[in-house]
Enzyme design. Sequence first.
Site, short mmCIF file in Angstrom:
data_model
loop_
_atom_site.label_atom_id
_atom_site.label_comp_id
_atom_site.label_asym_id
_atom_site.label_seq_id
_atom_site.Cartn_x
_atom_site.Cartn_y
_atom_site.Cartn_z
N GLY A 283 6.64 -2.02 6.07
CA GLY A 283 7.99 -2.94 6.20
C GLY A 283 9.01 -1.84 6.97
O GLY A 283 8.67 -0.71 7.33
N GLU A 284 10.15 -2.30 7.36
CA GLU A 284 11.28 -1.77 7.87
C GLU A 284 12.26 -1.50 6.85
O GLU A 284 12.99 -2.21 6.25
CB GLU A 284 11.84 -2.73 9.02
CG GLU A 284 13.34 -2.33 9.50
CD GLU A 284 12.99 -0.79 9.93
OE1 GLU A 284 12.28 -0.31 10.87
OE2 GLU A 284 13.92 0.03 9.44
N GLU B 76 0.85 -1.24 -0.11
CA GLU B 76 0.10 -0.10 0.02
C GLU B 76 0.79 1.25 -0.20
O GLU B 76 1.86 1.48 0.55
CB GLU B 76 -0.98 0.09 1.04
CG GLU B 76 -1.82 -1.22 1.14
CD GLU B 76 -2.82 -1.23 2.43
OE1 GLU B 76 -4.06 -1.61 2.05
OE2 GLU B 76 -2.44 -0.74 3.37
N CYS C 54 5.95 -5.58 15.63
CA CYS C 54 5.61 -4.71 16.83
C CYS C 54 4.14 -4.80 17.25
O CYS C 54 3.37 -5.04 16.08
CB CYS C 54 5.78 -3.21 16.58
SG CYS C 54 7.54 -2.66 15.82
N HIS D 210 8.92 4.78 21.18
CA HIS D 210 7.83 4.24 21.82
C HIS D 210 7.87 3.66 23.39
O HIS D 210 6.79 3.58 23.80
CB HIS D 210 7.20 3.05 20.92
CG HIS D 210 6.68 3.53 19.58
ND1 HIS D 210 6.28 4.76 19.26
CD2 HIS D 210 7.05 3.10 18.37
CE1 HIS D 210 6.32 4.81 17.90
NE2 HIS D 210 6.58 3.68 17.37
N CYS E 165 1.23 -2.54 15.83
CA CYS E 165 1.27 -2.06 14.42
C CYS E 165 0.57 -3.22 13.57
O CYS E 165 0.78 -4.56 13.81
CB CYS E 165 2.78 -2.02 13.98
SG CYS E 165 2.98 -1.78 12.23
N SER F 211 11.38 5.22 15.85
CA SER F 211 10.33 4.81 16.55
C SER F 211 10.53 4.38 17.45
O SER F 211 11.08 3.15 17.67
CB SER F 211 9.57 3.43 15.25
OG SER F 211 9.20 4.17 14.23
N CYS G 108 6.04 -7.39 7.40
CA CYS G 108 7.39 -6.89 8.18
C CYS G 108 7.57 -7.93 8.91
O CYS G 108 6.62 -8.46 9.62
CB CYS G 108 6.92 -5.44 8.88
SG CYS G 108 8.20 -4.72 9.87
N CYS H 293 -1.00 5.56 10.20
CA CYS H 293 0.32 5.07 10.58
C CYS H 293 -0.02 3.81 11.39
O CYS H 293 -0.89 3.80 12.31
CB CYS H 293 1.05 6.07 11.70
SG CYS H 293 2.03 7.29 11.12
N CYS I 138 3.65 8.47 1.16
CA CYS I 138 4.27 7.52 2.23
C CYS I 138 4.55 6.12 1.51
O CYS I 138 3.56 5.69 1.06
CB CYS I 138 3.30 7.35 3.30
SG CYS I 138 3.67 6.49 4.50
N ASN J 123 -3.48 4.17 16.57
CA ASN J 123 -4.58 4.26 15.17
C ASN J 123 -5.04 2.74 15.69
O ASN J 123 -4.15 1.68 15.31
CB ASN J 123 -3.84 4.35 13.90
CG ASN J 123 -3.81 5.83 13.58
OD1 ASN J 123 -4.48 6.78 14.05
ND2 ASN J 123 -2.46 6.03 13.28
#
Length: 351
Positions: free
Chosen positions: A169-170, A94, A118, A225, A121, A223, A114, A343, A107, A300
């Site tokens: 993805g990373e 996406e 996490c 967190h 996510c 990131s 991924c 996100c 983006c 989100n």
Amino acid sequence: MCAQFEELGLTLLQARQTWDWVYRQGALSFEAMTNLPLAVRYRLEELYSLERLPTFQEHLSCDGTRKWVFSLPGGSDAPTQLSSIPSAHTASIETVFIPEEKRATVCLSSQVGCSLRCCFCRTGTRLFERNLTPHELVSQVLHVKDKFADWPQHSKTRYLTHIVMMGMGEPLLNYEAVKEALALLLDPHGLAFSRHRITVSTSGIVPVLASLARDCRVPLTLSLHAPSDTLRSQLMPVNDVYPLKELMRAVHAYPQMSKTKYVTIAYVLLKGVNDSQAEARALLSLLQGLPAKVNLLTFNAWKGAPFAPSSAGVCATFSRILTQGGIDCFRRRTRGRDILAACGQLRADTQ
Ligand code: SAH
Ligand code: SF4
């Protein structure tokens, strides 16, 4: 730019003209490249394809954000360069487009799925399938430029102003492709973006940070967190491999190595998990001496997620502690949540 073209026998001028057609004018056929000799156009046509990524779906949010789902060749049959080789199974990614009053941002996804999982996510709930190629990375930008006719023959001012690698993805686990794509996006003969307008977001792949700083010199978002190893490892398993001490050492070195002014720290506030005043103070001390801005993200939600967003009061207190401690802190309005484009919501379900 020229290694491949030199092998083909193109002169430097012809190589530049080809790039100009592809990346400055958005040409969709080699036939259109009228200042190149016919023989060169035929040769390019034989070897390369200018086809865009096949769009599977388009979603439009009530706030103007758009999301496209692309279907790509799946598994390890991924194409290696400009050409696209058909494959029996497909993978999907996406790409999100966020228009604002004075800027327009794309983006990009860097991987199909991924591997880092996490737990807040949604992308991490999908199995990692494969890395994207440099062509697939850049094609997400070309798609947006096509969509809005953002080419000089249609409009003198650029519409698409910013690029963030914050999709699926990373990016630092696909570093070679990301590096190649960034080179193309930054090259004055390529897409010619200013490096200040491109941001790479990472969960913290320590050994790659120095290479990103040295080779690409683009602004970094980390990131983070959580301010302690115990909590961060619970939320982000990657922390077991690269714990905070190592991570923060690499991140402290980033601004000087990359000649960027500061690092953005992304911190998603999760109700009752990482949003206490003690955690705000711990974050403050972790960031001592680092030129940093903190982006406090609203969580989100997605179906099955075991978290909830922190209340407005808790977010305000957290933010005040950081600001009073001398750290710039901001909260961006969440965009595209109604189409699962915000996100951490991307999963590229094509059903
Ligand atoms: N893998 C990279 C880039 C993609 S994720 C990274 O982790 O940085 C983009 C951003 O969305 C990251 O800061 C990530 O932590 C954040 N994110 C993930 N899930 C989220 C969620 N449910 N709500 C808000 N932000 C989230
Ligand atoms: Fe992967 Fe980033 Fe999502 Fe973590 S936050 S699972 S690293 S995409």
